[in-house]
Scaffold this active site. Structure first.
Site, mmCIF file in Angstrom:
data_model
loop_
_atom_site.group_PDB
_atom_site.id
_atom_site.type_symbol
_atom_site.label_atom_id
_atom_site.label_comp_id
_atom_site.label_asym_id
_atom_site.label_seq_id
_atom_site.Cartn_x
_atom_site.Cartn_y
_atom_site.Cartn_z
ATOM 1 N N VAL A 109 -16.847 48.190 -17.368
ATOM 2 C CA VAL A 109 -16.132 48.135 -16.089
ATOM 3 C C VAL A 109 -16.317 46.767 -15.431
ATOM 4 O O VAL A 109 -15.374 46.199 -14.880
ATOM 5 C CB VAL A 109 -16.574 49.286 -15.159
ATOM 6 C CG1 VAL A 109 -15.865 49.195 -13.812
ATOM 7 C CG2 VAL A 109 -16.291 50.644 -15.804
ATOM 8 N N CYS A 110 -17.525 46.231 -15.502
ATOM 9 C CA CYS A 110 -17.788 44.917 -14.905
ATOM 10 C C CYS A 110 -16.969 43.829 -15.603
ATOM 11 O O CYS A 110 -16.414 42.939 -14.948
ATOM 12 C CB CYS A 110 -19.278 44.588 -14.963
ATOM 13 S SG CYS A 110 -20.307 45.715 -13.995
ATOM 14 N N THR A 111 -16.870 43.915 -16.920
ATOM 15 C CA THR A 111 -16.078 42.941 -17.666
ATOM 16 C C THR A 111 -14.619 43.036 -17.262
ATOM 17 O O THR A 111 -13.967 42.023 -17.002
ATOM 18 C CB THR A 111 -16.253 43.157 -19.187
ATOM 19 O OG1 THR A 111 -17.637 42.967 -19.506
ATOM 20 C CG2 THR A 111 -15.403 42.188 -19.985
ATOM 21 N N MET A 154 -14.171 41.463 -13.648
ATOM 22 C CA MET A 154 -14.263 40.008 -13.579
ATOM 23 C C MET A 154 -13.128 39.333 -14.354
ATOM 24 O O MET A 154 -12.620 38.287 -13.938
ATOM 25 C CB MET A 154 -15.622 39.524 -14.090
ATOM 26 C CG MET A 154 -16.783 39.937 -13.213
ATOM 27 S SD MET A 154 -16.634 39.400 -11.487
ATOM 28 C CE MET A 154 -16.923 40.954 -10.658
ATOM 29 N N THR A 202 -21.040 44.836 -19.465
ATOM 30 C CA THR A 202 -20.683 46.256 -19.421
ATOM 31 C C THR A 202 -19.177 46.364 -19.223
ATOM 32 O O THR A 202 -18.542 45.457 -18.689
ATOM 33 C CB THR A 202 -21.430 46.991 -18.289
ATOM 34 O OG1 THR A 202 -21.109 46.370 -17.039
ATOM 35 C CG2 THR A 202 -22.935 46.964 -18.508
#
Length: 159
Positions: free
Chosen positions: A48-50, A53, A46
């Site tokens: 924002v998660c990408t 990280m 997704t």
């Protein structure tokens, strides 16, 4: 509600997938040696998660210099996490909380996200070498990132 500063961090052993196979990630392995940054995130693959990280991966040396390991935790399988890490060149340890026990223990399990079921909230914890939470943040929404400057300030103080 996220566990507060001063709490004993719940220990855990989760699976991570590496090129050599499944391996255990145990929080208490760092006790007495290094501080640990735990980054809970809702789902791999997704936007924002990408971004989160990948940004942390780009700054990983700063965390190492602050004597800290970084562990990203989501409810994805270790196999999905590995595919995502390879695709996006994510260099931090990703740990699978498939049974949602660790997110629940840290008080950051969302009941439902966009009708997808329960997932981790976006949250950050700094656990010191003695296993005590020194920083605790659950963002107001999964679209918001944790305050990484505050996390680094806590790590710098801990040494």
């Amino acid at each position: 509600m996220a566990l507060p500063v001063g709490s004993k961090a719940p220990d855990f052993t989760l699976k991570t997938k590496t090129p050599s196979g499944l391996q255990d990630v145990t929080l208490s392995n760092n006790f007495g040696k290094r501080n640990t940054v735990l980054l809970f995130f809702p789902l791999a693959f997704t936007g924002v998660c990408t971004k989160e990280m990948c940004d942390v991966t780009a700054g990983l040396n700063a965390y190492r210099e602050l004597n800290a390991d970084v562990i990203g935790i989501s409810v994805d399988s270790p196999f999905a996490q590995e595919a995502w890490a390879q695709k996006e060149k994510i260099g931090i340890t990703l740990a699978s909380d498939l049974n949602k026990t660790v997110a629940r223990a840290y008080g950051v399990l969302l009941d439902d996200l966009l009708g997808l079921g329960s997932v981790s909230a976006r949250a950050a914890f700094v656990v010191d070498k003695q296993g005590i939470i020194q920083y605790s943040e659950q963002t107001p929404s999964p679209k918001e990132l944790p305050n990484f400057e505050a996390i680094k300030a806590v790590l710098a103080r801990l040494g």
